[in-house]
Design an enzyme around this catalytic site. Structure first.
Site, PDB file in Angstrom:
ATOM      1  N   GLU A   1     -11.479   3.359   5.996  1.00 36.02           N
ATOM      2  CA  GLU A   1     -10.466   4.249   6.582  1.00 36.02           C
ATOM      3  C   GLU A   1     -11.232   5.371   7.278  1.00 36.02           C
ATOM      4  O   GLU A   1     -11.369   5.402   8.494  1.00 36.02           O
ATOM      5  CB  GLU A   1      -9.541   4.803   5.496  1.00 36.02           C
ATOM      6  CG  GLU A   1      -8.494   5.783   6.023  1.00 36.02           C
ATOM      7  CD  GLU A   1      -7.745   6.529   4.912  1.00 36.02           C
ATOM      8  OE1 GLU A   1      -6.733   7.163   5.228  1.00 36.02           O
ATOM      9  OE2 GLU A   1      -8.174   6.485   3.738  1.00 36.02           O
TER      10      GLU A   1
ATOM     11  N   HIS B   1       1.382   4.858  -2.409  1.00 40.61           N
ATOM     12  CA  HIS B   1       1.033   5.740  -3.531  1.00 40.61           C
ATOM     13  C   HIS B   1       2.327   6.398  -3.999  1.00 40.61           C
ATOM     14  O   HIS B   1       2.942   7.137  -3.233  1.00 40.61           O
ATOM     15  CB  HIS B   1       0.028   6.794  -3.084  1.00 40.61           C
ATOM     16  CG  HIS B   1      -1.240   6.205  -2.573  1.00 40.61           C
ATOM     17  ND1 HIS B   1      -2.322   5.954  -3.394  1.00 40.61           N
ATOM     18  CD2 HIS B   1      -1.601   5.783  -1.332  1.00 40.61           C
ATOM     19  CE1 HIS B   1      -3.295   5.409  -2.666  1.00 40.61           C
ATOM     20  NE2 HIS B   1      -2.883   5.290  -1.420  1.00 40.61           N
TER      21      HIS B   1
ATOM     22  N   HIS C   1       0.863  -1.196   0.000  1.00 36.69           N
ATOM     23  CA  HIS C   1       0.000   0.000   0.000  1.00 36.69           C
ATOM     24  C   HIS C   1       0.891   1.235   0.000  1.00 36.69           C
ATOM     25  O   HIS C   1       1.265   1.755   1.036  1.00 36.69           O
ATOM     26  CB  HIS C   1      -0.914  -0.028   1.236  1.00 36.69           C
ATOM     27  CG  HIS C   1      -1.949   1.062   1.267  1.00 36.69           C
ATOM     28  ND1 HIS C   1      -3.170   0.894   1.886  1.00 36.69           N
ATOM     29  CD2 HIS C   1      -1.953   2.330   0.788  1.00 36.69           C
ATOM     30  CE1 HIS C   1      -3.872   2.015   1.777  1.00 36.69           C
ATOM     31  NE2 HIS C   1      -3.139   2.905   1.117  1.00 36.69           N
TER      32      HIS C   1
ATOM     33  N   HIS D   1      -9.555   1.045  -1.449  1.00 35.32           N
ATOM     34  CA  HIS D   1      -9.501   1.693  -0.139  1.00 35.32           C
ATOM     35  C   HIS D   1     -10.919   1.646   0.445  1.00 35.32           C
ATOM     36  O   HIS D   1     -11.874   2.067  -0.222  1.00 35.32           O
ATOM     37  CB  HIS D   1      -9.085   3.163  -0.284  1.00 35.32           C
ATOM     38  CG  HIS D   1      -7.622   3.357  -0.561  1.00 35.32           C
ATOM     39  ND1 HIS D   1      -6.965   2.688  -1.558  1.00 35.32           N
ATOM     40  CD2 HIS D   1      -6.710   4.180   0.026  1.00 35.32           C
ATOM     41  CE1 HIS D   1      -5.685   3.083  -1.562  1.00 35.32           C
ATOM     42  NE2 HIS D   1      -5.513   3.982  -0.620  1.00 35.32           N
TER      43      HIS D   1
ATOM     44  N   ASP E   1       1.859   3.984   2.846  1.00 34.33           N
ATOM     45  CA  ASP E   1       0.822   4.834   2.255  1.00 34.33           C
ATOM     46  C   ASP E   1       1.421   5.979   1.432  1.00 34.33           C
ATOM     47  O   ASP E   1       1.698   5.824   0.259  1.00 34.33           O
ATOM     48  CB  ASP E   1      -0.119   5.352   3.354  1.00 34.33           C
ATOM     49  CG  ASP E   1      -1.481   5.784   2.819  1.00 34.33           C
ATOM     50  OD1 ASP E   1      -1.727   5.632   1.611  1.00 34.33           O
ATOM     51  OD2 ASP E   1      -2.311   6.265   3.605  1.00 34.33           O
ATOM     52  N   ASP E   2       1.608   7.144   2.059  1.00 35.51           N
ATOM     53  CA  ASP E   2       2.197   8.322   1.412  1.00 35.51           C
ATOM     54  C   ASP E   2       3.351   8.801   2.296  1.00 35.51           C
ATOM     55  O   ASP E   2       3.224   9.785   3.030  1.00 35.51           O
ATOM     56  CB  ASP E   2       1.150   9.433   1.278  1.00 35.51           C
ATOM     57  CG  ASP E   2      -0.032   8.990   0.439  1.00 35.51           C
ATOM     58  OD1 ASP E   2       0.038   9.105  -0.792  1.00 35.51           O
ATOM     59  OD2 ASP E   2      -1.036   8.518   1.012  1.00 35.51           O
TER      60      ASP E   2
END
Length: 333
Positions: free
Chosen positions: A197, A16, A14, A194, A275-276
């Site tokens: 969340e 990005h 996961h 997603h 994630d980011d």
């Protein structure tokens, strides 16, 4: 434990790629491409990374992506991430990219995918890191735009293994993209989404049923539905959990409140991911460390996050067996 975590082989599911754009590279690309950005220094960018929810993050995230214009920019972005993977002993990664973020600015789909793919190929050869690429639809846009993006992806099926769904979850439930996911499945793509969340547990259920997903990105709000938790455990549905992201975006007040270790101990196929990472304060080692510091775990439990990620990955059974052996040998040492 720190030494153990740093040496542990890891698998990231996961991530990005646009969210790995570090402020220094953002500045470098802004100058190279003569793009105006509303910050005076990399530190000023970092200072802006105080988010109170998902939307406040997305506003800055999309702004940062404006510096990505040429194929080389996407290569440089991906290569910088792969070098971090090497540092953190990530042996396999499955990364998301958001074509609509770029095509809406007039950047060709080919420019984006070719730059990323070229870096992933080089990462396989030069760094020994295997990878898969997943194309995400932006859920705040309409399904017609997603269909258009799916059509653009078809000539690149050799580079893209699956489709996903990201961006603002609230107000954009899975059923909005039911048809485009059905079409993606017919085209042979794997599907992820997603869900759970910021949105309710029902979104997880709907993503599995309506979108045909084989794993759920985030999914931490599954605990609002006991029946769903039981089904996720029994079916070994993977959740790609992002601890630092969840605390930064106030999904949980603090890491001590995070439920990922509890879900692990219940027998759920949970994995740790970044994630980011440029925006949320850390790559894979940082996420593992943050969880381990807030929730004392045994080495076997920490290694289980990697074993779960291997199980959940989109690689061949032979490759899964190889990575499992590598992880179990490390644990045995």
């Amino acid at each position: 434990m720190k030494e153990f975590i740093y040496g542990l082989p890891k698998v990231e599911l996961h991530l990005h790629i646009e969210g790995s754009l570090e402020p220094e590279l953002m500045f470098e690309l802004a100058q190279r491409n003569q793009v105006q950005i509303p910050y005076t220094s990399p530190q000023a960018v970092r200072d802006a990374y105080q988010f109170h929810n998902l939307q406040s993050f997305l506003d800055i995230y999309y702004q940062g992506a404006n510096v990505l214009i040429h194929e080389q920019d996407f290569f440089d972005l991906t290569w910088a991430y792969l070098l971090r993977c090497k540092e953190d002993n990530v042996v396999h990664t499955e990364i998301f990219f958001d074509p609509q973020t770029h095509t809406s600015r007039g950047i060709a789909f080919e420019t984006v995918v070719n730059g990323i793919h070229r870096a992933l190929e080089q990462g396989r050869e030069a760094l020994g890191i295997s990878s898969q690429l997943i194309m995400c639809f932006l859920r705040h846009l309409d399904e017609a735009s997603a269909f258009e993006t799916l059509a653009q992806a078809l000539p690149h099926k050799d580079k893209i293994i699956g489709v996903g769904l990201d961006s603002s979850e609230l107000g954009h439930p899975p059923e909005k993209f039911h048809q485009v996911f059905q079409q993606a499945l017919k085209e042979g793509f794997l599907t992820v989404a997603h869900a759970g969340e910021e949105g309710p547990a029902q979104n997880i259920d709907d993503a599995l049923v309506l979108l045909g997903t084989t794993r759920i990105d985030h999914g931490v709000r599954c605990v609002e539905d006991d029946d769903l938790v039981t089904r996720l455990i029994e079916a070994r549905v993977p959740l790609t959990v992002c601890p630092l992201s969840n605390t930064k975006l106030k999904v949980f007040e603090s890491m001590a409140h995070h439920n990922v270790v509890d879900l692990l101990r219940k027998g759920m196929c949970v994995t740790l991911n970044s994630d980011d990472p440029a925006y949320f304060g850390g790559y894979m080692n940082d996420n593992f460390m943050a969880v381990a510091q807030a929730h004392p775990m045994s080495r076997e439990e920490v290694a289980q996050f990697t074993l779960n990620a291997i199980e959940a990955s989109f690689i061949s059974d032979g490759e899964k067996a190889r990575l499992r052996t590598m992880t179990e040998s490390y644990l045995a040492q």
